[in-house]
Scaffold this motif. Sequence first.
Motif, PDB file in Angstrom:
ATOM      1  N   THR A   1     -11.403   4.077   4.558  1.00 44.97           N
ATOM      2  CA  THR A   1     -11.798   3.432   3.302  1.00 44.97           C
ATOM      3  C   THR A   1     -11.411   4.279   2.108  1.00 44.97           C
ATOM      4  O   THR A   1     -10.850   3.781   1.118  1.00 44.97           O
ATOM      5  N   GLU A   2     -11.679   5.574   2.205  1.00 52.43           N
ATOM      6  CA  GLU A   2     -11.358   6.465   1.097  1.00 52.43           C
ATOM      7  C   GLU A   2      -9.852   6.651   0.949  1.00 52.43           C
ATOM      8  O   GLU A   2      -9.338   6.778  -0.174  1.00 52.43           O
ATOM      9  N   ARG A   3      -9.131   6.664   2.065  1.00 51.82           N
ATOM     10  CA  ARG A   3      -7.688   6.903   2.015  1.00 51.82           C
ATOM     11  C   ARG A   3      -6.913   5.732   1.395  1.00 51.82           C
ATOM     12  O   ARG A   3      -5.770   5.915   0.967  1.00 51.82           O
ATOM     13  N   ILE A   4      -7.500   4.559   1.370  1.00 49.32           N
ATOM     14  CA  ILE A   4      -6.806   3.424   0.748  1.00 49.32           C
ATOM     15  C   ILE A   4      -7.511   2.943  -0.515  1.00 49.32           C
ATOM     16  O   ILE A   4      -7.256   1.843  -1.007  1.00 49.32           O
ATOM     17  N   ALA A   5      -8.389   3.779  -1.067  1.00 47.22           N
ATOM     18  CA  ALA A   5      -9.166   3.364  -2.240  1.00 47.22           C
ATOM     19  C   ALA A   5      -8.272   2.966  -3.410  1.00 47.22           C
ATOM     20  O   ALA A   5      -8.528   1.973  -4.095  1.00 47.22           O
TER      21      ALA A   5
END
Length: 361
Positions: free
Chosen positions: A129-133
């Motif tokens: 989730t954080e890596r594609i924010a």
Amino acid sequence: MTNRERIIQTLLCKPTDRVPFGVSLGFLPWGSTLERWRQESGIKDLNINEYFGYDQGFITLPLEQGPFPHIPEKIISQNEEFIIKTDWRGITMRNRRDGNSMPEFLAHPIRTPDDWERYKDEKLQPHLTERIASLNELIATYKKIDAPIQVGSFPWGMFGTPRDLLGTEELLIGFYTQPELIKDIINTYTDLWLKLFAEVENKIHIDHIHIWEDMSGKTGSLISMQMVEEFMMPSYDRIADFAAKHNIPLISVDSDGLVNELLEVMIKHGVNVFLPFEVQAGNDILEYRKKYPFLGIIGGLDKNTLSETAPKEAMYHELDKAEEMLSFGGYIPAFDHLIPPNVPWHKWKFFMNELKKIIGL
């Protein structure tokens, strides 16, 4: 035909209304080159994309494919000409302040197997989730742009990434002395990338997977084809399987240097586009076209023929080469790397205008 369709169909060696124009690193200048062109053209805010009407190229999605969270950058020393720092990947490098050269790597984050285990545990966990924010914030905009969607970019590859982590010499020695470590690095990153790509595919369709390697010199690959097969190609096969499952048409590789041996191997493992075919390393795109009629080719025009000291005949030779390559199809004409500052504006402008005529613009 849409721009997106044109780029994809061209690289799949299928008929199109025309070839794409300006779609490659080989149409872009170094910063000092652009400054020269602005001075010589008298256009202070010169934007070459707009000036020549380049087509929109691939949309490279903003994904966190490496260490996350980033390693805090640290400036070690600096003067008027150089700056030495540790970057967000943990690589210590010396670079020119003006950015007009490749950096000199001084130290690398992985020196021992224990270093790798810590790096993997602390920086390479999925956190999807954080890596594609950043992508989530821009996805509506990307869907409106008429261009192919790309995942993968510099500096991520099966050779390129381990080299940056370990250093070139340590990696090359490591293939013999620590093969399981090298395989684990490659497999760990491949696992991460495929998880990321799957998350992306759930949100927007991927057209192109790009792999950056830069693994050759003027005499060819830095490792044998046996090693390429053993260490790298299992991950290429996984990427090709992912692409086939999700109807992703293009898989490309970027490597400088002489790539004749690499092509023969990588094509067997799903790669159908290659770039940039450095001429001074001995690459001949006309010969590659004859040998690989269904390979998408980007680049292969000699940037050095536009230097201020190069004869006009050399420049015309590259125009003739581009025209002949276009007659075969499957080719996006472009130079074989960024355009250096020894290229004057009048030569660049002439070449672009002549190339547009050949393309039919």
